[in-house]
Design a protein around this motif. Sequence first.
Motif, short mmCIF file in Angstrom:
data_model
loop_
_atom_site.label_atom_id
_atom_site.label_comp_id
_atom_site.label_asym_id
_atom_site.label_seq_id
_atom_site.Cartn_x
_atom_site.Cartn_y
_atom_site.Cartn_z
N GLY A 1 18.16 17.95 42.08
CA GLY A 1 19.68 18.18 41.92
C GLY A 1 20.30 17.14 41.29
O GLY A 1 21.72 17.57 41.09
N TYR A 2 19.67 16.37 41.38
CA TYR A 2 20.74 14.86 40.89
C TYR A 2 19.75 13.87 40.30
O TYR A 2 18.42 14.05 41.08
CB TYR A 2 22.01 14.39 42.02
CG TYR A 2 21.24 13.91 43.11
CD1 TYR A 2 21.15 12.28 42.84
CD2 TYR A 2 20.34 14.24 43.95
CE1 TYR A 2 19.82 11.72 43.96
CE2 TYR A 2 20.31 14.03 44.84
CZ TYR A 2 20.10 12.62 45.20
OH TYR A 2 19.60 12.00 46.41
N ILE A 3 20.09 12.97 39.77
CA ILE A 3 18.94 11.83 39.09
C ILE A 3 19.93 10.31 39.22
O ILE A 3 21.21 10.76 39.34
CB ILE A 3 18.82 12.34 37.33
CG1 ILE A 3 20.56 12.20 36.17
CG2 ILE A 3 18.02 13.18 36.91
CD1 ILE A 3 19.81 12.17 35.46
N THR A 4 19.47 9.18 39.67
CA THR A 4 19.64 8.37 40.18
C THR A 4 18.96 7.05 38.71
O THR A 4 18.77 7.79 37.36
CB THR A 4 19.08 7.84 41.06
OG1 THR A 4 17.63 7.76 41.23
CG2 THR A 4 19.53 8.72 42.10
N LEU A 5 19.71 5.95 38.82
CA LEU A 5 19.24 5.47 37.86
C LEU A 5 17.84 5.23 38.11
O LEU A 5 17.41 4.58 36.61
CB LEU A 5 20.26 3.49 38.07
CG LEU A 5 19.92 2.20 36.84
CD1 LEU A 5 19.91 3.12 36.20
CD2 LEU A 5 20.64 1.46 37.96
N GLN A 6 17.34 4.76 39.25
CA GLN A 6 15.82 4.70 39.64
C GLN A 6 15.02 5.58 38.76
O GLN A 6 13.91 5.65 37.97
CB GLN A 6 15.77 4.94 40.71
CG GLN A 6 14.22 4.92 41.54
CD GLN A 6 13.73 3.80 41.50
OE1 GLN A 6 14.24 2.98 42.60
NE2 GLN A 6 12.26 3.73 41.44
N ASP A 7 15.52 6.88 38.89
CA ASP A 7 14.87 8.30 37.79
C ASP A 7 14.79 7.98 36.54
O ASP A 7 13.88 8.11 35.34
CB ASP A 7 15.60 9.07 38.17
CG ASP A 7 15.72 10.00 39.80
OD1 ASP A 7 14.68 9.78 40.75
OD2 ASP A 7 16.71 10.46 39.83
N LEU A 8 16.06 7.28 35.96
CA LEU A 8 15.92 6.92 34.27
C LEU A 8 14.91 5.69 33.89
O LEU A 8 14.63 5.95 33.29
CB LEU A 8 17.63 6.82 34.43
CG LEU A 8 18.40 7.90 34.30
CD1 LEU A 8 19.98 7.33 34.07
CD2 LEU A 8 18.22 8.95 32.52
N ASP A 9 15.55 4.66 34.87
CA ASP A 9 14.53 3.68 34.76
C ASP A 9 14.40 2.75 35.98
O ASP A 9 15.26 1.80 36.19
CB ASP A 9 15.64 2.80 33.61
CG ASP A 9 14.41 1.68 32.42
OD1 ASP A 9 13.90 1.21 33.67
OD2 ASP A 9 14.50 1.35 31.44
N ALA A 10 12.92 2.99 36.28
CA ALA A 10 12.82 2.45 37.46
C ALA A 10 12.89 0.71 37.64
O ALA A 10 13.43 -0.31 38.02
CB ALA A 10 11.06 2.83 38.19
#
Length: 126
Positions: A57-66
């Motif tokens: 239900g949310y995104i993180t920097l890890q999700d955008l670009d590991a």
Amino acid sequence: KILKTQFGSVFSGWVRYLDVTETGKLPEPEFASRAKDIGVVGNVHNLFQIIDRTGKGYITLQDLDAEVHHSVSSFFKQAEEKYGSLSACWRHFDVGGKGYANKQEFREGCSILKYGGDAERLFDLL
């Protein structure tokens, strides 16, 4: 791609535009609003679901670009362990007090820090 174009890097876009609350998490409604504001067209809900692969239900920097997340996190951790804070570490990078470090100065700061990663790649990711 839009973050790199508009902010210079994924990390810069994350810090300066997406994660403005500094929680490390961006819920879908905020993502949708911010994405549209920077020119993302199409189904923003589907884009969010692609990025949020686990359905949190949310995104993180890890999700955008590991890679960015890993490199930056490792650097920050090492900097804080050696100098106690990022601001104390920064003095070894911004020797002239200009408020920024060029690639050579950054490389030298990483050498003093004994950063174990690729300093030039990290510079480019930031």
